[in-house]
Design an enzyme around this catalytic site. Structure first.
Site, PDB file in Angstrom:
ATOM      1  N   ASP A 175       0.853  -1.185   0.000  1.00 36.97           N
ATOM      2  CA  ASP A 175       0.000   0.000   0.000  1.00 36.97           C
ATOM      3  C   ASP A 175       0.898   1.248   0.000  1.00 36.97           C
ATOM      4  O   ASP A 175       2.119   1.160   0.140  1.00 36.97           O
ATOM      5  CB  ASP A 175      -0.946  -0.040   1.220  1.00 36.97           C
ATOM      6  N   GLU A 219     -10.240   6.986   4.775  1.00 37.06           N
ATOM      7  CA  GLU A 219      -9.191   6.381   5.604  1.00 37.06           C
ATOM      8  C   GLU A 219      -9.206   6.924   7.029  1.00 37.06           C
ATOM      9  O   GLU A 219     -10.280   7.144   7.597  1.00 37.06           O
ATOM     10  CB  GLU A 219      -7.829   6.543   4.909  1.00 37.06           C
TER      11      GLU A 219
HETATM   12  C1  GLC Z   1      -4.402   4.161   0.071  1.00 31.38           C
HETATM   13  C2  GLC Z   1      -5.312   3.016   0.431  1.00 31.38           C
HETATM   14  C3  GLC Z   1      -5.458   1.970  -0.644  1.00 31.38           C
HETATM   15  C4  GLC Z   1      -5.284   2.600  -2.012  1.00 31.38           C
HETATM   16  C5  GLC Z   1      -3.870   3.125  -2.101  1.00 31.38           C
HETATM   17  C6  GLC Z   1      -3.622   3.853  -3.433  1.00 31.38           C
HETATM   18  O1  GLC Z   1      -3.662   4.548   1.194  1.00 31.38           O
HETATM   19  O2  GLC Z   1      -5.041   2.337   1.652  1.00 31.38           O
HETATM   20  O3  GLC Z   1      -6.755   1.385  -0.489  1.00 31.38           O
HETATM   21  O4  GLC Z   1      -5.506   1.626  -3.020  1.00 31.38           O
HETATM   22  O5  GLC Z   1      -3.543   4.008  -1.039  1.00 31.38           O
HETATM   23  O6  GLC Z   1      -4.384   5.024  -3.498  1.00 31.38           O
END
Ligand code: GLC
Length: 649
Positions: free
Chosen positions: A318, A514
């Site tokens: 991530d 988030e």
């Molecule tokens: C974010 C998220 C994830 C996402 C990634 C790219 O922090 O946790 O779900 O796909 O970054 O944006």
């Protein structure tokens, strides 16, 4: 232990909860072997071996590197042999929020062309990943569907598959071949800011949906409307203590397997080709053994996922998540690659990452065999997706703005997602002909309708003009009832509700994504303590001569007895997206006074019965599966309201 409040007798207590999903067989005792719908192809495996044999170490590490489009130019893709890019929430071509579908497609083509100009023996196409998590939500003009919590309320896997299909088509219109979806979190505590990205707290429903979403997104993997899917976030992202985003999931190993793993078994069986690791960590509540951050957990990323379950696609980290692994930074984490991460999402510091990781291999901190396995997996997915055989610009939908839209499907999804919590005296559906007063901050806000991950990362800093499509509930009511049939007053101040046949109050949460959406323990989950304006607007109109119908937008279930008591009818609308006409479809009788659509949604999460209940255990007002229907009216009597304490616990 689940304590279901004995609802007032008049409420009739339970509404037959729609079966969430076929109950799974007896609990698993260990990680299951999963046979993927996408099997090994000897021709592809031979091509992989041949390509790999001709690659330098720098080229291999370049394949494992995923920068964000804000921090890399196409020519650097050529220079550094970059294998993938992403556009994080709030990144658009040339950082233009109103970039056209053609500008998206042109940038994808530019990245591809650069990848084809490297000095590698065999040119390897780049794959672009995007968070199209409720439609192609970053792109102007794209239809935005209900977030997953609303789809969970619909309990309709066919709908989920159709939405995924439409999302894949929209992604390919912009030249993008990889979508970071579905989220397979089985959220257990609504304090979590990502509860709305979870279909349900019920693993059986998440398991049912995992396969549907992957089938819709991937199709045959090589069709014009197909993309690569991502099962995320592995594992137990929705199981953290108090819903703390990126926190510690403290569960038994059996719950890890049977609750939080449920979606992965069906998604991987349906052929999901990528898995995104979770920021969270896992601690075995039984033994106390701390597995640590998932990005460094070899037992789960490699032994369980790739070994026991047999996953042969690739694991992507991530956003900068490797830095959370002890001893690591954003740009350097041999531990994460050794644990099983195959592609590293390193948005900005990708040059340093490449240099550090090359050095790690040369110093023996990462075995070449691990690098070769990671690159093999990445090549396998790209070959299975046909990327070597087609340009991003190829395909029937490329560059087509009409491929971004699926308004009728989204409108149907909205109808199926709404949950009727209260409808005393059969206030709904409303007859046409009278005049309706509309109040509330969210009546004319596409942003509040859509929530986070919409046009921007947080879903904020948008006006209705930033959507390029869609309809607010106010606009939909005006279209249905005529401009003269609807009066709008956001606060309800200075108007006399008695002059109207009904008041429709459109309130709820404002967008977040988030950790910004976490309700940090021990704060209470009482909605009106967080959004005082919503109680104020109901106080301005409730009990003043006209029935009040409350439409509640939220990314989670909350304690709202005070709002329910001020409403004659109350609809949990979740985050419906751009097509609020689907709400009007259910609120209004048709022109002949008949019921055009009935509610069918039912709660995917328990609805709290006090200000501090936020998990599957606690004082529940409405249990998962609850949802009223026009054809089975039940009154909800006045509810006890106990104002939230300063702090729970
Ligand atoms: C974010 C998220 C994830 C996402 C990634 C790219 O922090 O946790 O779900 O796909 O970054 O944006």
């Amino acid at each position: 232990m689940l304590t279901v409040l004995a609802l007032p007798a008049a409420a009739g207590g339970a509404v037959d909860p729609r079966p969430a999903a076929p109950a799974t067989a007896k609990p698993l005792a260990d990680w299951p072997a999963v046979k993927s719908a996408v099997g090994r192809d000897p021709k592809i495996e031979r091509r992989i071996a041949s390509i790999l044999a001709g690659m330098t170490l720098e080229q291999k590490i370049g394949q494992m590197t995923q920068p964000d489009v804000r921090y890399i130019a196409p020519d650097q893709v050529r220079q550094y042999h970059i294998g993938s890019v992403l556009n994080g929430g709030g990144a658009w071509p040339a950082m233009n929020k109103h970039a056209t579908v053609k500008e998206w497609a042109d940038l994808a083509q530019a990245f591809h062309a650069a990848a084809m100009q490297t000095d590698a023996k065999v040119k390897i196409p780049l794959i672009w990943g995007t968070d199209a998590v409720h439609g192609h939500n970053n792109v102007l003009g794209a239809t935005v569907f209900p977030h997953n919590i609303g789809l969970g309320a619909a309990r309709d896997p066919q709908l989920v598959e159709e939405i995924a299909r439409a999302t894949a088509k929209a992604s390919r219109a912009t030249g993008i071949s990889w979508v970071f979806a579905p989220t397979l979190a089985v959220a257990q505590d609504q304090r979590w800011g990502r509860t709305y990205e979870s279909f349900s707290s019920d693993p059986a429903l998440v398991r049912l949906y995992g396969a549907a979403a992957v089938r819709g997104l991937q199709g045959t993997l090589t069709g014009d409307g197909d993309v690569v899917a991502t099962a995320k976030h592995y594992l137990a992202d929705g199981g953290t203590v108090h819903g703390n985003d990126q926190g510690e999931a403290r569960t038994s190993r059996l719950d890890l397997i049977n609750v939080h793993g449920a979606g992965y078994y069906s998604a991987l069986a349906a052929g999901a080709q990528t898995v995104m690791a979770s920021y969270s960590s896992w601690t075995d509540a039984g033994s106390g053994a701390a597995g640590g951050k998932m990005h460094g957990n070899r037992a789960l990323l490699t032994d369980a996922l790739k070994g026991r379950m047999g996953f042969d696609g690739f694991v992507v980290s991530d956003w900068n998540a490797i830095e959370q692994v002890p001893g690591c930074t954003k740009a350097h984490c041999p531990a994460s690659i050794n644990a099983g991460v195959d592609m590293v999402m390193v948005p900005e510091d990708w040059r340093a990452f490449i240099a550090n990781t090359v050095a790690d291999v040369k110093a023996g901190r990462i075995a070449m065999a691990r690098i070769d396995d990671a690159v093999t997996r990445i090549l396998r997915v790209k070959l299975r997706a046909g990327l070597f055989e087609r340009l991003p610009a190829a395909g029937a939908f490329n560059g087509r703005a009409d491929a971004l839209e699926a308004r009728d499907l989204a409108r149907r999804a909205v109808r199926e997602s709404l949950v009727l919590l209260k409808n005393n005296d059969a206030v709904l559906p409303l007859r046409r002909g009278g005049r309706v007063l509309v109040v509330g901050k969210s009546a004319d806000s596409l942003s509040n309708q859509s929530g986070g991950w919409t046009r921007t990362w947080q879903g904020t800093e948008n006006t209705n003009a930033d959507f390029g499509t869609g309809q607010t509930l106010l606009a939909a009511l005006r279209e249905a009832l005529g401009a003269d049939g609807v009066e709008f007053n956001e606060t309800g101040a200075g108007v006399d509700p008695a002059k109207y046949t009904a008041v429709i109050a459109v309130i709820g949460e404002t967008p977040y994504a988030e950790y910004n959406g976490d309700i940090d323990w021990p704060a209470p989950l009482q909605h009106s303590a967080r959004y005082k304006e919503d109680l104020a607007v109901l106080d301005a109109v409730s009990g003043r001569g006209a029935p009040v119908v409350t439409i509640f937008y939220s990314g989670r279930t909350v304690y709202a007895n005070d709002l329910l008591n001020r409403s004659d009818a109350f609809v949990a609308a979740w985050l419906p997206g751009t097509e609020a006409a689907g709400i009007a479809d259910l609120l209004l009788r048709d022109g002949n006074g008949r019921i055009a659509y009935d509610f069918r949604g039912s709660l995917p999460f328990a609805w709290p019965g006090d200000a501090c209940t936020s998990t599957v255990n606690g004082t529940i007002l409405f249990r998962p599966g609850y949802g009223l229907r026009y054809d089975s009216p039940k009154a909800v009597s006045a509810l006890t309201f106990t104002p939230a304490p300063e702090a729970c616990g």
